[in-house]
Every structure is written in C-alpha cells, then in structure tokens.
Scaffold this motif. Structure first.
Motif, PDB file in Angstrom:
ATOM      1  N   ALA A 116       0.828  -1.201   0.000  1.00 45.97           N
ATOM      2  CA  ALA A 116       0.000   0.000   0.000  1.00 45.97           C
ATOM      3  C   ALA A 116       0.866   1.256   0.000  1.00 45.97           C
ATOM      4  CB  ALA A 116      -0.939   0.002   1.203  1.00 45.97           C
ATOM      5  N   MET A 117       1.921   1.260   0.822  1.00 47.83           N
ATOM      6  CA  MET A 117       2.820   2.405   0.877  1.00 47.83           C
ATOM      7  C   MET A 117       3.523   2.600  -0.459  1.00 47.83           C
ATOM      8  SD  MET A 117       2.802   3.931   3.895  1.00 47.83           S
ATOM      9  CE  MET A 117       4.397   4.607   4.345  1.00 47.83           C
ATOM     10  N   THR A 118       3.936   1.490  -1.066  1.00 49.50           N
ATOM     11  CA  THR A 118       4.602   1.567  -2.365  1.00 49.50           C
ATOM     12  C   THR A 118       3.683   2.190  -3.405  1.00 49.50           C
ATOM     13  OG1 THR A 118       5.944  -0.393  -1.885  1.00 49.50           O
ATOM     14  CG2 THR A 118       5.742   0.239  -4.182  1.00 49.50           C
ATOM     15  N   THR A 119       2.418   1.817  -3.385  1.00 53.30           N
ATOM     16  CA  THR A 119       1.454   2.362  -4.337  1.00 53.30           C
ATOM     17  C   THR A 119       1.286   3.861  -4.152  1.00 53.30           C
ATOM     18  OG1 THR A 119       0.244   0.264  -4.468  1.00 53.30           O
ATOM     19  CG2 THR A 119      -0.956   2.254  -5.107  1.00 53.30           C
ATOM     20  N   GLY A 166       4.997   9.964  -9.372  1.00 54.43           N
ATOM     21  CA  GLY A 166       4.778   9.825 -10.802  1.00 54.43           C
ATOM     22  C   GLY A 166       5.613   8.733 -11.436  1.00 54.43           C
ATOM     23  N   LEU A 167       5.923   7.690 -10.668  1.00 54.99           N
ATOM     24  CA  LEU A 167       6.722   6.583 -11.187  1.00 54.99           C
ATOM     25  C   LEU A 167       5.852   5.637 -12.006  1.00 54.99           C
ATOM     26  CD1 LEU A 167       8.784   5.876  -7.954  1.00 54.99           C
ATOM     27  CD2 LEU A 167       9.587   7.025 -10.028  1.00 54.99           C
ATOM     28  N   PRO A 168       6.409   4.961 -12.988  1.00 51.95           N
ATOM     29  CA  PRO A 168       5.611   4.086 -13.853  1.00 51.95           C
ATOM     30  C   PRO A 168       5.114   2.837 -13.122  1.00 51.95           C
ATOM     31  CG  PRO A 168       7.939   3.786 -14.299  1.00 51.95           C
ATOM     32  CD  PRO A 168       7.836   4.967 -13.372  1.00 51.95           C
ATOM     33  N   ALA A 169       4.080   2.239 -13.674  1.00 53.98           N
ATOM     34  CA  ALA A 169       3.516   1.018 -13.094  1.00 53.98           C
ATOM     35  C   ALA A 169       4.537  -0.115 -13.095  1.00 53.98           C
ATOM     36  CB  ALA A 169       2.262   0.606 -13.856  1.00 53.98           C
ATOM     37  N   THR A 170       5.522  -0.024 -13.972  1.00 57.77           N
ATOM     38  CA  THR A 170       6.553  -1.058 -14.068  1.00 57.77           C
ATOM     39  C   THR A 170       7.648  -0.903 -13.002  1.00 57.77           C
ATOM     40  OG1 THR A 170       7.722   0.315 -15.691  1.00 57.77           O
ATOM     41  CG2 THR A 170       6.219  -1.383 -16.547  1.00 57.77           C
ATOM     42  N   PHE A 171       7.504   0.101 -12.150  1.00 59.56           N
ATOM     43  CA  PHE A 171       8.520   0.366 -11.125  1.00 59.56           C
ATOM     44  C   PHE A 171       8.821  -0.881 -10.290  1.00 59.56           C
ATOM     45  CE2 PHE A 171       9.420   1.692  -6.675  1.00 59.56           C
ATOM     46  CZ  PHE A 171      10.648   2.313  -6.883  1.00 59.56           C
ATOM     47  N   SER A 172       7.783  -1.627  -9.944  1.00 63.64           N
ATOM     48  CA  SER A 172       7.961  -2.806  -9.096  1.00 63.64           C
ATOM     49  C   SER A 172       8.716  -3.931  -9.792  1.00 63.64           C
ATOM     50  CB  SER A 172       6.603  -3.329  -8.604  1.00 63.64           C
ATOM     51  OG  SER A 172       5.797  -3.707  -9.699  1.00 63.64           O
TER      52      SER A 172
END
Length: 270
Positions: free
Chosen positions: A178-181, A188-194
């Motif tokens: 949740a914190m990461t989200t 403004g980081l991309p969804a692919t960050f993870s």
C-alpha cells in the motif's frame, strides 16, 4: 449525504476533499466508527476477554478475539492461519531468527511485538498496548476500510498519513504494498517500477524522496495532497479489487494450517 464514517459519497468530490473530511477532525470521525453497533460489539468482546488470555495457544483458540487483534494490525485475513499466528506469537521478536523478524511485512513484526508471549509470558496481555492500544487500532483500521468503500484513494491517503512518519528508510516503503502504491503515485513513477531490481528501486526512491520530510506534518500534508491529485488523474482506470489486495495477504491465501506449519518451519530452518 454523509455515510456513517463521515463521507459525502458524491462522485464529484476529489480524493483530497474526501480525505480532508476525515483528516480535519480524525477524532470525531473515529468516534463515529466506534459507535457503530458491530464495531462496538467486537471491541467490547475483545476488551472483556483479552486480559484473561495467558498463552499463545489460548489466543489462537478464540477466533473472534484473534480476528479483532489481527484486523487492528491490518492482517485480519490471516485469522484462519492458526499455525502461522501461533508461530509469530511463540517465537517473539528478540532473536534475529525469530519468524516475525524474517518476514518482510512490518505489520507482522508490529503484531508480534504487541503479543510477545515468549518475552512476557502470561503478562503479555496485561499491557495497555495489547488492550486499549489494539482496540484503538481496530477502530482506526475500520475507519480506513470504510473510507475505501467510497473512495479507495482516501483509504490509501489515510494509511500513508498514519504510517509514513514511522518510516526510517525507503526500504520500509518497499516492504508495504500500500505504501509503495502511494509513493509510486505521488512521485509519478511508472507502473513497471515494481519490476525493477530492488537496488534500483531503493536508489530511485532515495533520490526522489526525503524520508525525514515525512516526519514533518506540513510536508507530509503536501505529499498527501500530491498523491490525491495524481490518484484522481488515473482514477478512471483504477480497480477496486486491486486496491483491496494491497492490504491483504493474497500470496498466502488457500494454505492450510498444516501447509503453513511446513512453510514456516522451512523458512526458519534455512
């Protein structure tokens, strides 16, 4: 119109506006939730029973009591996993090899510290942290969950507001979905960050975010406002089930107590 938790429920409201309805008077919003019959019944039951619990075995034997305690720490969906919970409680937190210290999710460690039967034995449940402390956390968790039924971004904002000041490093962000989200959205980081390697994720967050800023109420407020604005930009594509999963333990769903016992034993003996 307002819901019991204080939200207008109007679609035109922004996430930040909905968040402020609670944030401007959290005590009042919390009191409203505490007065809800179902919440009040569970809190009363918990407070009437917890001081009588003297062992980890007695704790996990009372499913209703255990549900309140686990929910208070945001891990209520683990109520079915008695072997898992018992292992957390009996191994304590003093040893680096204790099960709670080997799990990435901080919520399990916080839970184990509050109910550290290995260290305190029968006195564990006599402390305020295990009594009113847990009851207060349970009410707050329900406040945030109910907020999410109207606006999922508000639940995330309230969660971030509560936990962000406790962070000591960006690693704590990455250990919490949740914190990461929230932080990924806020920056403004991309969804692919993870999908990046952990070292790269840490490097990016350290460059983009000052952890100490999260301990400043004014700076924290600005971060929440930015998250809310950017959350609304992508709100039309958000999925309720995805947001709800950020607070759950989907990777452990479906495991029996026996399977969990094997899993935890294997991990501990590595």
């Amino acid at each position: 119109h307002q819901t019991e938790s204080g939200f207008t429920g109007q679609a035109m409201n922004t996430t930040y506006a909905d968040y402020l309805i609670i944030a401007r008077d959290t005590a009042k919003a919390t009191e409203r939730v505490a007065r809800q019959p179902q919440i009040a019944r569970e809190v009363d039951y918990y407070l009437s029973k917890i001081s009588k619990v003297k062992t980890a075995e007695e704790f996990v034997a009372d499913r209703r009591l255990m549900s309140v305690a686990l929910t208070a720490f945001g891990i209520g969906d683990m109520v079915y996993a008695k072997a898992f919970v018992r292992k957390l409680l009996t191994e304590g937190t003093d040893s680096p090899e204790a099960f709670a210290n080997r799990l990435a999710d901080q919520r399990y460690l916080d839970f184990a510290k509050t109910f550290d039967f290995k260290r305190y034995g029968a006195a564990t449940t006599a402390f305020g942290a295990a009594q009113k402390g847990v009851a207060d956390k349970y009410i707050r968790q329900n406040l945030e969950t109910q907020a999410g039924t109207t606006n999922e971004g508000v639940r995330l904002a309230l969660y971030f507001e509560r936990h962000a000041p406790e962070l000591e490093s960006v690693s704590g962000i990455l250990a919490d979905k949740a914190m990461t989200t929230v932080v990924r959205t806020m920056l403004g980081l991309p969804a692919t960050f993870s999908l990046y390697g952990i070292d790269k994720q840490i490097s990016i967050l350290e460059r983009r975010l000052e952890i100490e800023d999260l301990k400043s109420p004014d700076k924290l407020k600005k971060h929440v406002e930015r998250f809310a604005a950017l959350w609304d930009v992508g709100r039309s594509s958000s999925q309720p089930s995805l947001v709800a999963s950020l607070f759950g333990n989907a990777s452990l769903n479906g495991l029996t107590d026996a399977s969990l016992a094997i899993l935890t034993s294997a991990r501990t003996n590595k």
